[in-house]
Design a protein around this motif. Structure first.
Motif, PDB file in Angstrom:
ATOM      1  N   ASP A 370      14.277  -8.730   7.157  1.00  0.00           N
ATOM      2  CA  ASP A 370      12.960  -9.362   6.994  1.00  0.00           C
ATOM      3  C   ASP A 370      12.039  -8.665   7.993  1.00  0.00           C
ATOM      4  OD1 ASP A 370      10.792 -11.006   6.504  1.00  0.00           O
ATOM      5  OD2 ASP A 370      11.544 -12.649   7.738  1.00  0.00           O
ATOM      6  N   GLN A 371      11.334  -7.634   7.527  1.00  0.00           N
ATOM      7  CA  GLN A 371      10.644  -6.717   8.428  1.00  0.00           C
ATOM      8  C   GLN A 371       9.119  -6.892   8.357  1.00  0.00           C
ATOM      9  OE1 GLN A 371      13.883  -3.152   8.530  1.00  0.00           O
ATOM     10  NE2 GLN A 371      12.791  -3.335   6.631  1.00  0.00           N
ATOM     11  N   GLN A 372       8.413  -5.981   9.011  1.00  0.00           N
ATOM     12  CA  GLN A 372       6.983  -6.177   9.239  1.00  0.00           C
ATOM     13  C   GLN A 372       6.072  -5.594   8.164  1.00  0.00           C
ATOM     14  OE1 GLN A 372       7.726  -4.763  13.455  1.00  0.00           O
ATOM     15  NE2 GLN A 372       5.983  -6.091  13.839  1.00  0.00           N
ATOM     16  N   VAL A 373       6.639  -4.956   7.159  1.00  0.00           N
ATOM     17  CA  VAL A 373       5.825  -4.500   6.030  1.00  0.00           C
ATOM     18  C   VAL A 373       5.819  -5.621   4.999  1.00  0.00           C
ATOM     19  CG1 VAL A 373       5.549  -2.793   4.208  1.00  0.00           C
ATOM     20  CG2 VAL A 373       6.327  -2.082   6.476  1.00  0.00           C
ATOM     21  N   VAL A 374       4.646  -6.203   4.785  1.00  0.00           N
ATOM     22  CA  VAL A 374       4.522  -7.404   3.958  1.00  0.00           C
ATOM     23  C   VAL A 374       3.462  -7.209   2.890  1.00  0.00           C
ATOM     24  CG1 VAL A 374       5.250  -8.866   5.877  1.00  0.00           C
ATOM     25  CG2 VAL A 374       2.817  -8.469   5.485  1.00  0.00           C
ATOM     26  N   PHE A 375       3.453  -8.132   1.931  1.00  0.00           N
ATOM     27  CA  PHE A 375       2.450  -8.134   0.872  1.00  0.00           C
ATOM     28  C   PHE A 375       1.402  -9.213   1.167  1.00  0.00           C
ATOM     29  CE2 PHE A 375       6.400  -6.704  -1.150  1.00  0.00           C
ATOM     30  CZ  PHE A 375       5.985  -5.500  -1.701  1.00  0.00           C
ATOM     31  N   LYS A 376       0.154  -8.811   1.255  1.00  0.00           N
ATOM     32  CA  LYS A 376      -0.956  -9.756   1.393  1.00  0.00           C
ATOM     33  C   LYS A 376      -1.988  -9.403   0.331  1.00  0.00           C
ATOM     34  CE  LYS A 376      -0.461 -11.200   6.202  1.00  0.00           C
ATOM     35  NZ  LYS A 376      -1.154 -11.458   7.501  1.00  0.00           N
ATOM     36  N   LEU A 377      -1.868 -10.075  -0.814  1.00  0.00           N
ATOM     37  CA  LEU A 377      -2.708  -9.733  -1.952  1.00  0.00           C
ATOM     38  C   LEU A 377      -4.181  -9.963  -1.681  1.00  0.00           C
ATOM     39  CD1 LEU A 377      -0.482 -11.117  -4.848  1.00  0.00           C
ATOM     40  CD2 LEU A 377      -0.355  -8.934  -3.651  1.00  0.00           C
ATOM     41  N   GLN A 378      -4.492 -10.900  -0.770  1.00  0.00           N
ATOM     42  CA  GLN A 378      -5.889 -11.182  -0.473  1.00  0.00           C
ATOM     43  C   GLN A 378      -6.594  -9.996   0.177  1.00  0.00           C
ATOM     44  OE1 GLN A 378      -3.238 -12.708   0.737  1.00  0.00           O
ATOM     45  NE2 GLN A 378      -3.449 -13.343   2.881  1.00  0.00           N
ATOM     46  N   GLU A 379      -5.825  -9.045   0.686  1.00  0.00           N
ATOM     47  CA  GLU A 379      -6.433  -7.853   1.284  1.00  0.00           C
ATOM     48  C   GLU A 379      -7.203  -7.047   0.239  1.00  0.00           C
ATOM     49  OE1 GLU A 379      -6.397  -6.776   4.565  1.00  0.00           O
ATOM     50  OE2 GLU A 379      -5.532  -8.733   5.031  1.00  0.00           O
ATOM     51  N   MET A 380      -6.806  -7.150  -1.025  1.00  0.00           N
ATOM     52  CA  MET A 380      -7.521  -6.431  -2.082  1.00  0.00           C
ATOM     53  C   MET A 380      -8.944  -6.934  -2.222  1.00  0.00           C
ATOM     54  SD  MET A 380      -4.516  -6.215  -4.992  1.00  0.00           S
ATOM     55  CE  MET A 380      -5.501  -5.235  -6.128  1.00  0.00           C
ATOM     56  N   ILE A 381      -9.152  -8.219  -1.969  1.00  0.00           N
ATOM     57  CA  ILE A 381     -10.492  -8.803  -2.105  1.00  0.00           C
ATOM     58  C   ILE A 381     -11.457  -8.198  -1.105  1.00  0.00           C
ATOM     59  CG2 ILE A 381     -11.806 -10.968  -1.968  1.00  0.00           C
ATOM     60  CD1 ILE A 381      -9.258 -12.429  -2.850  1.00  0.00           C
ATOM     61  N   THR A 382     -10.935  -7.859   0.080  1.00  0.00           N
ATOM     62  CA  THR A 382     -11.789  -7.249   1.112  1.00  0.00           C
ATOM     63  C   THR A 382     -11.769  -5.732   1.046  1.00  0.00           C
ATOM     64  OG1 THR A 382      -9.953  -7.365   2.701  1.00  0.00           O
ATOM     65  CG2 THR A 382     -11.480  -9.225   2.638  1.00  0.00           C
ATOM     66  N   GLY A 383     -11.172  -5.198  -0.015  1.00  0.00           N
ATOM     67  CA  GLY A 383     -11.208  -3.754  -0.220  1.00  0.00           C
ATOM     68  C   GLY A 383     -10.016  -3.006   0.314  1.00  0.00           C
ATOM     69  N   GLY A 384      -8.985  -3.706   0.786  1.00  0.00           N
ATOM     70  CA  GLY A 384      -7.852  -3.044   1.407  1.00  0.00           C
ATOM     71  C   GLY A 384      -6.633  -2.973   0.521  1.00  0.00           C
ATOM     72  N   SER A 385      -5.517  -2.626   1.161  1.00  0.00           N
ATOM     73  CA  SER A 385      -4.237  -2.526   0.467  1.00  0.00           C
ATOM     74  C   SER A 385      -3.464  -3.830   0.625  1.00  0.00           C
ATOM     75  CB  SER A 385      -3.418  -1.378   1.057  1.00  0.00           C
ATOM     76  OG  SER A 385      -2.072  -1.450   0.625  1.00  0.00           O
ATOM     77  N   PRO A 386      -2.791  -4.284  -0.422  1.00  0.00           N
ATOM     78  CA  PRO A 386      -1.975  -5.496  -0.304  1.00  0.00           C
ATOM     79  C   PRO A 386      -0.648  -5.246   0.404  1.00  0.00           C
ATOM     80  CG  PRO A 386      -1.809  -4.646  -2.515  1.00  0.00           C
ATOM     81  CD  PRO A 386      -2.807  -3.777  -1.810  1.00  0.00           C
ATOM     82  N   VAL A 387      -0.320  -3.994   0.692  1.00  0.00           N
ATOM     83  CA  VAL A 387       0.887  -3.671   1.453  1.00  0.00           C
ATOM     84  C   VAL A 387       0.457  -3.271   2.856  1.00  0.00           C
ATOM     85  CG1 VAL A 387       2.973  -2.270   1.589  1.00  0.00           C
ATOM     86  CG2 VAL A 387       2.002  -2.837  -0.636  1.00  0.00           C
ATOM     87  N   ILE A 388       0.805  -4.084   3.838  1.00  0.00           N
ATOM     88  CA  ILE A 388       0.315  -3.836   5.183  1.00  0.00           C
ATOM     89  C   ILE A 388       1.440  -3.980   6.209  1.00  0.00           C
ATOM     90  CG2 ILE A 388      -1.989  -4.683   4.597  1.00  0.00           C
ATOM     91  CD1 ILE A 388      -1.321  -7.190   6.291  1.00  0.00           C
ATOM     92  N   TYR A 389       1.208  -3.407   7.364  1.00  0.00           N
ATOM     93  CA  TYR A 389       2.087  -3.596   8.511  1.00  0.00           C
ATOM     94  C   TYR A 389       1.547  -4.768   9.311  1.00  0.00           C
ATOM     95  CZ  TYR A 389       4.331  -2.766  13.031  1.00  0.00           C
ATOM     96  OH  TYR A 389       5.040  -2.907  14.196  1.00  0.00           O
ATOM     97  N   ASP A 390       2.320  -5.834   9.416  1.00  0.00           N
ATOM     98  CA  ASP A 390       1.908  -7.043  10.121  1.00  0.00           C
ATOM     99  C   ASP A 390       2.425  -6.979  11.558  1.00  0.00           C
ATOM    100  OD1 ASP A 390       1.293  -9.528  11.067  1.00  0.00           O
ATOM    101  OD2 ASP A 390       2.227 -10.648   9.433  1.00  0.00           O
ATOM    102  N   GLN A 391       1.541  -6.594  12.495  1.00  0.00           N
ATOM    103  CA  GLN A 391       1.961  -6.421  13.877  1.00  0.00           C
ATOM    104  C   GLN A 391       2.262  -7.753  14.566  1.00  0.00           C
ATOM    105  OE1 GLN A 391      -1.193  -4.435  15.950  1.00  0.00           O
ATOM    106  NE2 GLN A 391      -2.731  -5.991  15.469  1.00  0.00           N
ATOM    107  N   ASN A 392       1.832  -8.840  13.988  1.00  0.00           N
ATOM    108  CA  ASN A 392       2.097 -10.155  14.580  1.00  0.00           C
ATOM    109  C   ASN A 392       3.435 -10.744  14.160  1.00  0.00           C
ATOM    110  OD1 ASN A 392      -0.454 -10.265  15.931  1.00  0.00           O
ATOM    111  ND2 ASN A 392      -1.422 -10.828  13.979  1.00  0.00           N
ATOM    112  N   LYS A 393       4.080 -10.119  13.187  1.00  0.00           N
ATOM    113  CA  LYS A 393       5.364 -10.604  12.709  1.00  0.00           C
ATOM    114  C   LYS A 393       6.493  -9.946  13.499  1.00  0.00           C
ATOM    115  CE  LYS A 393       8.243 -10.886   8.545  1.00  0.00           C
ATOM    116  NZ  LYS A 393       8.361 -10.549   7.108  1.00  0.00           N
TER     117      LYS A 393
END
Length: 610
Positions: A370-393
Motif C-alpha cells: 500500500d504505497q504512495q502512488v494513489v488515484f485522486k480523480l478530483q485532480e482532473m477537475i483542477t487540470g492535473g493528473s489523477p495519478v499522483i505521489y502522495d507525500q503525506n501518505k
C-alpha cells in the motif's frame, strides 16, 4: 530500418503533430461503466494476440524526420501485400448503425476534432507524447502468421521443448492525441521450440476494445494514461460516455488492452492488464495463436484482475488482487484452486484507491504493498493528473494469510518512502518473526506516469517486515553506490516462488528505458554478474527457465528477445544461467518491439491445453 509495408506499424519512429500541457494519468476503471443502449455488433470469435513492452521512453529516443501518414494495421495488411492501409482520419460507420447514430457519430467526431485542435496548441509531456513513447523499437508491428524452420546459431538445449510467449503493447491505430507506451493494444509474440527447431508468430489479443475500434476504423476508447488527464481527459470521458449512450461503442464487455502479463494456469494461457478480466489465448499445434475470448473463470470472476497473479509452486493455487479507482472496496484479494475454483473475495481496507501493480506471496502469506502512488480523480477537475505521489501518505505492507476469509487479521508494517513497481519474491524467516521482500524501489515514485526532471532510479532492495514489532528495515542489495545499476523487469526461479531464493535475474534498464542486458544477482552477497547484449543491442525482461525441478537453483537458461538497432533485426537469445554464455540464438523473421512480461509453456502442458 525494417522495410516498410502497407501498415503504419512498419514506421519505426513516429512524429506527432498533437500536444497538450496536462500531465498524464492512469485510471482505466473510469471507463468501466455500463450503458443501456447497445447496438454495436461484437465478434467474439475473432482471433488475435498480445505483446508486452518495456517502460516509458523519454527523450533518449530520436525523433524521425520522415513525413507521417495516418495508417492502421489491418488484417488485410497482414495477409495481403497489395492491400491498401486504412486511414485514421476517416471514421468507418458500421452498416448496422441507423441514421441517428450516423449523424451523432459525425457530430461527436467534429467535437473531438475541436478538442484535438485545442490540445495541439501546447506541447505534450514526454510521458504522453507518441513521438517519444512509441519511437524506434517501441513502435508497433503488424501481426505475423507462423514461420517455421527459423535459422538457429548454436544448439538449443534438449530440455527446452515448448513455447516461449511474451506480451507487449502494440497500438492497432496511430494515436490521435496523447499516448503512453502502456496504452497500446496487447500483442503476444511466441517462439515454439521442438527438437532443436524453432518457429515464430505474433498476434493481437482480440480484446473487445480492439474488435470495436477495428470496426470503427480508429481509436475511440480513452487511453488511461496518455489521455485521461486534466480538463481534456474529462472531455474525452464525456465523448466516450456519449458514444456509449448512443450505442456507437459498448464498454460492457470490457475496456482493457490485455498487454501486460501472461500466466499459464488451469490449462489456459491468460493475457492480462489490470483494467479488465484476463483474455484466454490458445496456442495452436502449428505454433500460431488465437484469442478464445475474455475469461471469467466459468462465471466466477466479476471484476478486473491485476497483471501479476502468483502461482504457488507447491499448491498450484493462483493468488491475485483486484483494485478499483472509483468505488469501495478499493482492493480485493482472492485465489483460485488448481482446478480453477475461486475463493470468496477478501476486501482489503484502504482509505483511498492506490496503484497496486504487483504483490508477493510467501509459503503462508500474501504481501500487499500500500504505497504512495494513489488515484485522486478530483485532480482532473483542477487540470492535473489523477495519478499522483502522495507525500503525506506512509507506505506500508499488509501481511495476510493466504487462506484468510476476511482482512481482520491483516498485519500492516510501515516502510517509509518505499515504492516498488515490481516485487521479485518474498519469504518467511520464522526465527526472526520477519517476512523478507525483494523488490526494485523506484524514485521518483510516479515518474513512469508523470513527467519530472529528476532521473529515475531503480534500486534492488531487501525489505524486512517484523510481524511482532511492526517495524521494517530496508537496504540496497548492491551495497556499493559505484556499482549501482537500474534493475527492473525480471524474476527468480519460479519453482521457488514464495520461498527463500539466492538468485534473481533482472533487466539492466540502462540507458533508461532501454534494456542493455540482464544481471544475475546474488541476493545474499550482493554479487552481480552481467550479460550484455552488445553494441546497440537491447532487450527486455529476462525469463529464467529451470532445466529441471530438482537441480540447483540457478541450473537453467535465460530467454530474452533482443533487438539490434544497427541492423534492425530481432532474435531470441538462450543464455546458460550458470555461465552466462549464449547457448543458442534464434533469428526471427520480423522485428519484435521492446515488451513487458512473458512465460514458458512446456510441451507436456500444451497437450492438455483447454
Amino acid at each position: 530500418m525494417a522495410t516498410a509495408s502497407n501498415s503504419w506499424a512498419h514506421t519505426a519512429q513516429i512524429p506527432h503533430h498533437l500536444s497538450t500541457t496536462s500531465s498524464t494519468s492512469s485510471s482505466s476503471s473510469l471507463l468501466n461503466m455500463s450503458f443501456t443502449k447497445r447496438s454495436v455488433a461484437l465478434n467474439r470469435n475473432r482471433t488475435v494476440t498480445t505483446a508486452h513492452s518495456a517502460l516509458q521512453s523519454p527523450s533518449v529516443l530520436n525523433f524521425p524526420k520522415q513525413p507521417y501518414h495516418q495508417q492502421v494495421i489491418t488484417k488485410e495488411a497482414t495477409s495481403s501485400p497489395s492491400a491498401k492501409p486504412k486511414t485514421a482520419t476517416t471514421t468507418q460507420q458500421p452498416p448496422h448503425w441507423n441514421f441517428l447514430q450516423r449523424a451523432a457519430s459525425t457530430a461527436l467526431d467534429m467535437l473531438e476534432g475541436a478538442l484535438v485542435s485545442r490540445e495541439s496548441r501546447s506541447p505534450l509531456p514526454k510521458t504522453a507524447d507518441p513521438r517519444v513513447q512509441i519511437a524506434g523499437n517501441f513502435a508497433p508491428v503488424p501481426e505475423q502468421p507462423v514461420r517455421h524452420s527459423l535459422p538457429v546459431s548454436g544448439t538449443i538445449p534438449e530440455c527446452i521443448s515448448g513455447v516461449y510467449v511474451r506480451n507487449g503493447a502494440n497500438p492497432l491505430h496511430e494515436p490521435v492525441a496523447g499516448h503512453h507506451f502502456f496504452d497500446g493494444d496487447g500483442m503476444v509474440h511466441a517462439v515454439s521450440i521442438n527438437d532443436g527447431a524453432a518457429s515464430y508468430a505474433c498476434r493481437f489479443t482480440e480484446t473487445q476494445r480492439l474488435v470495436q475500434e477495428r470496426e470503427i476504423g480508429r481509436p475511440v476508447f480513452p487511453k488511461a494514461i496518455g489521455e485521461l488527464h486534466g480538463h481534456s481527459g474529462i472531455a474525452r470521458l464525456a465523448l466516450f460516455y456519449a458514444r456509449g449512450a448512443l450505442g456507437l461503442v459498448d464498454p460492457s464487455h470490457g475496456i482493457g488492452v490485455a498487454n501486460a502479463g501472461l500466466v499459464y494456469f488451469n490449462d489456459r494461457l491468460l493475457a492480462m492488464s489490470e483494467d479488465d478480466m484476463p483474455y484466454q489465448v490458445r496456442i495452436k499445434p502449428s505454433g500460431d495463436l488465437e484469442t478464445v475470448g475474455r475469461y471469467d473463470f466459468e462465471n466466477q470472476l466479476g471484476s478486473t484482475m491485476i497483471a501479476h497473479p502468483k502461482v504457488d509452486p507447491v499448491s498450484s493455487h493462483l493468488h491475485t488482487l483486484s483494485y478499483d479507482v472509483v468505488k469501495k472496496p478499493y482492493l480485493k484479494y482472492f485465489q483460485f484452486s488448481a482446478d480453477g475454483e475461486k475463493s470468496p473475495d477478501v476486501e482489503i481496507p484502504l482509505a483511498a484507491p492506490t496503484m497496486m501493480h504487483d504483490f508477493a506471496i510467501t509459503e503462508n502469506f500474501v504481501v500487499i504493498p500500500d504505497q504512495q502512488v494513489v488515484f485522486k480523480l478530483q485532480e482532473m477537475i483542477t487540470g492535473g493528473s489523477p495519478v499522483i505521489y502522495d507525500q503525506n501518505k506512509k507506505s506500508r505492507f499488509g501481511i495476510l494469510a493466504k487462506n484468510a476469509t476476511n482482512a481482520a487479521d491483516i498485519i500492516w508494517v510501515e516502510s517509509p518512502d518505499t515504492f516498488c513497481f515490481h516485487l521479485w519474491n518474498a519469504w518467511e524467516e520464522p526465527e526472526s518473526d520477519e517476512v523478507v521482500v525483494i523488490g526494485s524501489c523506484m524514485t521518483p515514485a510516479d515518474s513512469i506516469f508523470n513527467e519530472c526532471d529528476e532521473s529515475l532510479k531503480s534500486v534492488l532492495s531487501e525489505i524486512r517486515l517484523n510481524l511482532k514489532t511492526g517495524e521494517s528495515k530496508r537496504r540496497p542489495i548492491i551495497s556499493e553506490e559505484a556499482d549501482h545499476v537500474n534493475l527492473e523487469a525480471g524474476m527468480v526461479n519460479r519453482n521457488l516462488l514464495g520461498r527463500k531464493t539466492r538468485y534473481a535475474y533482472l533487466a539492466i534498464a540502462e540507458p533508461w528505458p532501454k534494456v542493455s542486458g540482464f544481471a544475475k544477482v546474488d541476493l545474499f552477497t550482493g554479487e552481480v554478474k552481467k550479460h550484455i547484449y552488445g553494441d546497440r543491442k537491447f532487450g527486455g525482461e529476462p525469463f529464467f527457465l529451470p532445466s529441471s525441478s530438482t537441480g540447483e537453483e540457478d541450473e537453467g537458461y535465460i530467454l530474452s528477445f533482443v533487438h539490434d538497432e544497427k541492423t534492425w533485426k530481432s532474435e531470441l537469445q538462450i543464455v546458460n544461467a550458470v555461465s552466462l554464455k549464449v547457448e543458442a540464438t534464434v533469428t526471427l523473421p520480423s522485428r519484435v518491439p521492446y515488451g513487458f512480461h512473458g512465460t514458458f509453456i512446456d510441451s507436456k502442458a500444451l497437450k492438455n491445453q483447454a
